[in-house]
Write a protein that holds these residues in place. Structure first.
Motif, PDB file in Angstrom:
ATOM      1  N   PRO A 169       0.816  -1.225   0.000  1.00  0.00           N
ATOM      2  CA  PRO A 169       0.000   0.000   0.000  1.00  0.00           C
ATOM      3  C   PRO A 169       0.848   1.272   0.000  1.00  0.00           C
ATOM      4  O   PRO A 169       0.476   2.279  -0.591  1.00  0.00           O
ATOM      5  CB  PRO A 169      -0.815  -0.099   1.294  1.00  0.00           C
ATOM      6  CG  PRO A 169      -0.743  -1.518   1.698  1.00  0.00           C
ATOM      7  CD  PRO A 169       0.483  -2.106   1.111  1.00  0.00           C
ATOM      8  N   LEU A 170       2.039   1.162   0.624  1.00  0.00           N
ATOM      9  CA  LEU A 170       2.942   2.312   0.683  1.00  0.00           C
ATOM     10  C   LEU A 170       3.383   2.740  -0.725  1.00  0.00           C
ATOM     11  O   LEU A 170       3.542   3.931  -1.006  1.00  0.00           O
ATOM     12  CB  LEU A 170       4.167   1.926   1.526  1.00  0.00           C
ATOM     13  CG  LEU A 170       4.967   3.065   2.129  1.00  0.00           C
ATOM     14  CD1 LEU A 170       4.139   3.787   3.177  1.00  0.00           C
ATOM     15  CD2 LEU A 170       6.242   2.543   2.737  1.00  0.00           C
ATOM     16  N   THR A 171       3.560   1.742  -1.592  1.00  0.00           N
ATOM     17  CA  THR A 171       3.966   2.039  -2.970  1.00  0.00           C
ATOM     18  C   THR A 171       2.904   2.898  -3.651  1.00  0.00           C
ATOM     19  O   THR A 171       3.229   3.886  -4.320  1.00  0.00           O
ATOM     20  CB  THR A 171       4.157   0.718  -3.758  1.00  0.00           C
ATOM     21  OG1 THR A 171       5.007  -0.123  -3.000  1.00  0.00           O
ATOM     22  CG2 THR A 171       4.746   0.935  -5.126  1.00  0.00           C
ATOM     23  N   ILE A 172       1.655   2.508  -3.472  1.00  0.00           N
ATOM     24  CA  ILE A 172       0.561   3.246  -4.109  1.00  0.00           C
ATOM     25  C   ILE A 172       0.447   4.656  -3.503  1.00  0.00           C
ATOM     26  O   ILE A 172       0.361   5.644  -4.238  1.00  0.00           O
ATOM     27  CB  ILE A 172      -0.776   2.478  -3.966  1.00  0.00           C
ATOM     28  CG1 ILE A 172      -0.622   1.102  -4.636  1.00  0.00           C
ATOM     29  CG2 ILE A 172      -1.937   3.249  -4.594  1.00  0.00           C
ATOM     30  CD1 ILE A 172      -1.727   0.138  -4.366  1.00  0.00           C
ATOM     31  N   ILE A 176       8.978   1.860  -6.192  1.00  0.00           N
ATOM     32  CA  ILE A 176       8.410   0.899  -7.151  1.00  0.00           C
ATOM     33  C   ILE A 176       9.358  -0.293  -7.354  1.00  0.00           C
ATOM     34  O   ILE A 176       8.942  -1.442  -7.354  1.00  0.00           O
ATOM     35  CB  ILE A 176       8.066   1.593  -8.491  1.00  0.00           C
ATOM     36  CG1 ILE A 176       6.908   2.587  -8.278  1.00  0.00           C
ATOM     37  CG2 ILE A 176       7.703   0.581  -9.574  1.00  0.00           C
ATOM     38  CD1 ILE A 176       6.637   3.528  -9.432  1.00  0.00           C
ATOM     39  N   THR A 177      10.645  -0.015  -7.504  1.00  0.00           N
ATOM     40  CA  THR A 177      11.608  -1.102  -7.741  1.00  0.00           C
ATOM     41  C   THR A 177      11.757  -1.992  -6.511  1.00  0.00           C
ATOM     42  O   THR A 177      11.928  -3.201  -6.655  1.00  0.00           O
ATOM     43  CB  THR A 177      12.994  -0.546  -8.149  1.00  0.00           C
ATOM     44  OG1 THR A 177      12.817   0.618  -8.905  1.00  0.00           O
ATOM     45  CG2 THR A 177      13.781  -1.555  -8.938  1.00  0.00           C
ATOM     46  N   ALA A 178      11.700  -1.392  -5.341  1.00  0.00           N
ATOM     47  CA  ALA A 178      11.848  -2.183  -4.108  1.00  0.00           C
ATOM     48  C   ALA A 178      10.765  -3.254  -4.035  1.00  0.00           C
ATOM     49  O   ALA A 178      10.995  -4.360  -3.535  1.00  0.00           O
ATOM     50  CB  ALA A 178      11.772  -1.274  -2.899  1.00  0.00           C
ATOM     51  N   ASP A 179       9.615  -2.944  -4.566  1.00  0.00           N
ATOM     52  CA  ASP A 179       8.514  -3.893  -4.513  1.00  0.00           C
ATOM     53  C   ASP A 179       8.738  -5.097  -5.440  1.00  0.00           C
ATOM     54  O   ASP A 179       8.157  -6.161  -5.225  1.00  0.00           O
ATOM     55  CB  ASP A 179       7.205  -3.175  -4.887  1.00  0.00           C
ATOM     56  CG  ASP A 179       6.019  -3.814  -4.219  1.00  0.00           C
ATOM     57  OD1 ASP A 179       6.052  -3.938  -2.987  1.00  0.00           O
ATOM     58  OD2 ASP A 179       5.088  -4.230  -4.934  1.00  0.00           O
TER      59      ASP A 179
END
Lengths: 231, 240
Positions: B49-52, B89-92
């Motif tokens: 959710p943090l990414t969004i 984004i990449t970390a995900d």
């Protein structure tokens, strides 16, 4: 049903983890015994298609392990497995069910059935991060069974289970072995003694013994040590 | 051992299983039908959710900056915040490995490669959305040519994405995130340097250099994505 490993060799750079293994596994519970580093996990991973053998082929009733249909009938409990931090027990099972292609309705039914089977119904809505080692292991067993697999691969499944859970688990595996191919690896001899129909022993990447448990006329622990010394 | 025996032995050893039983198995087994859209939805659902939230915040902040009147630096501030979006984004993308879910995800209907491809697609879409939201506003409100905005926003974004993917592929431990953060911070400084250089160098020359860098980064990230997708087989696991 027949799972066939033909001339399987696995090399990691200069180390040969599995050396020209040939074995055919039929319906029933097969125990894979061996000391740490014997090559059990490598064999398990190759059977699951997670690792590619350097040489040789693995097939299930003629179906190659790389086929997605093979993965449809496979249940696997890895030695070490994790979970996403936000996952609750039920979410975890539903996620695996979705990845395995189960539709929502049957996934929900199967999920509840398995949570009950592994005694985790009460904590189904709790985060996995709060679970004990044994609870996590039971959840791991449940995810391996979510797609009603025909081949069940369990790598050190009893690790972290208390004696009561271990007995419960043995009964469950015995039941599953009636109609499926169950392969469980362990270095705990008593686990295999109670549930396996057949034993495969590994040492330094080689199968040193392959036989029915009923043919062993002595204490399995003693037999195991004897075979290891002789090999 | 006679020649006949040797021929039979060689045949037994090397012959491929004829697959007769396989065909009968396939007839009995009904393949569950799943559509690609279902795996996209599934991966979207599992997105942190943090990414969004951060993606939305960055887009909102970028758009907001363009509304500040007579603020010529808005493009460079937007450019400086792009690495943060790329980092998140990449970390995900590496979440399977980070949380030891790789093996479990590999033995499901969808191969891990397929799941990774979907994650890259989702990540790419998020990046594209951010760019697509900010660039038109920069053009309308600040009068900056879209191609310049693409260079200014795209270069730090792609550089961070490439660097983070490289680090997470090479180093599987959670500490790799520190390396990724360092890359993102370095990329965030670059726009400030470019802004300083603008007054000293020819703008046309700098734009050409920027275009070459952007093209190189596209090639680098494509190569990195290919490597990222290929790594799910034959990993050395516990014998590392």
């Amino acid at each position: 049903m027949e799972l066939e490993l033909k001339n399987i060799t696995k090399k990691y750079k200069d180390k040969e983890a599995v050396k020209n293994a040939n074995v055919t596994i039929h319906t029933g519970v097969t125990g894979l015994l061996g000391a740490n580093g014997a090559g059990k996990t490598t064999v398990m991973r190759m059977i699951c298609g997670v690792l590619k053998p350097t040489e040789g082929t693995i097939s299930f009733d003629g179906l190659n392990v790389e086929d997605e249909m093979y993965r449809d009938v496979l249940g696997y409990l890895p030695q070490d497995f994790g979970y996403y931090p936000n996952f609750k027990a039920r979410d975890f099972l539903l996620y695996i069910a979705a990845l395995k292609g189960l539709d929502k309705e049957s996934a929900k039914v199967k999920c509840e059935e398995l949570l009950k089977k592994v005694n985790l119904s009460d904590v189904a809505n709790k985060k996995i991060s709060t679970f004990s080692g044994g609870m996590k292991q039971r959840l791991g067993i449940a995810q391996a069974l979510i797609n009603d697999p025909k081949i069940i691969i369990l790598d050190e499944p009893t690790a972290g289970l208390d004696p009561k859970e271990r007995v419960h688990f043995r009964n469950m595996i015995g039941e599953l072995g009636k109609n499926n191919i169950v392969i469980l690896s362990t270095h705990i001899v008593s686990d295999v003694e109670h549930i396996a129909d057949r034993i495969l022993m590994m040492k330094d990447g080689e199968f040193i013994y392959d036989g029915e448990i009923k043919d062993i006329n002595m204490d399995l622990e003693e037999f195991y040590l004897k075979e290891f010394e002789e090999a | 051992m006679t020649d006949k025996d040797i021929i039979r032995l060689v045949k037994d050893t090397y012959d491929v299983n004829p697959g007769v039983k396989g065909r009968s198995f396939i007839r009995e087994h009904t393949k569950r039908k799943i559509h690609l859209s279902s795996i996209i939805m599934m991966q979207l659902k599992e997105l942190n959710p943090l990414t969004i939230i951060i993606t939305i915040c960055i887009s909102f902040m970028g758009v907001l900056l363009t509304f500040i009147k007579n603020y010529s630096s808005s493009i460079w501030v937007c450019s400086s915040i792009m690495p943060l979006a790329a980092l998140i984004i990449t970390a995900d993308l590496g979440r399977s490995k980070r949380h030891q879910m790789t093996e479990l995800e590999m033995v499901t209907r969808f191969s891990l490669r397929m799941q990774k491809s979907v994650r890259i697609f989702i990540g790419g879409m998020l990046g594209l959305i951010i760019h697509a939201l900010i660039i038109p506003f920069l053009s309308i409100k600040s009068g900056i040519a879209p191609c310049i905005s693409v260079l200014a926003l795209g270069c730090p974004y792609l550089f961070t994405s490439w660097g983070c993917m490289l680090i997470t592929r090479k180093y599987h431990n959670t500490e790799s995130i520190y390396g990724c953060t360092a890359i993102a911070m370095s990329a965030a400084i670059i726009p400030i340097m470019v802004k300083t250089l603008l007054s000293q160098f020819n703008k046309g020359l700098l734009a050409t250099i920027g275009a070459v860098i952007l093209a190189s980064l596209f090639v680098a990230i494509t190569t990195e994505i290919r490597k990222y997708l290929q790594e799910d087989r034959n990993t050395t696991w516990n014998l590392n």
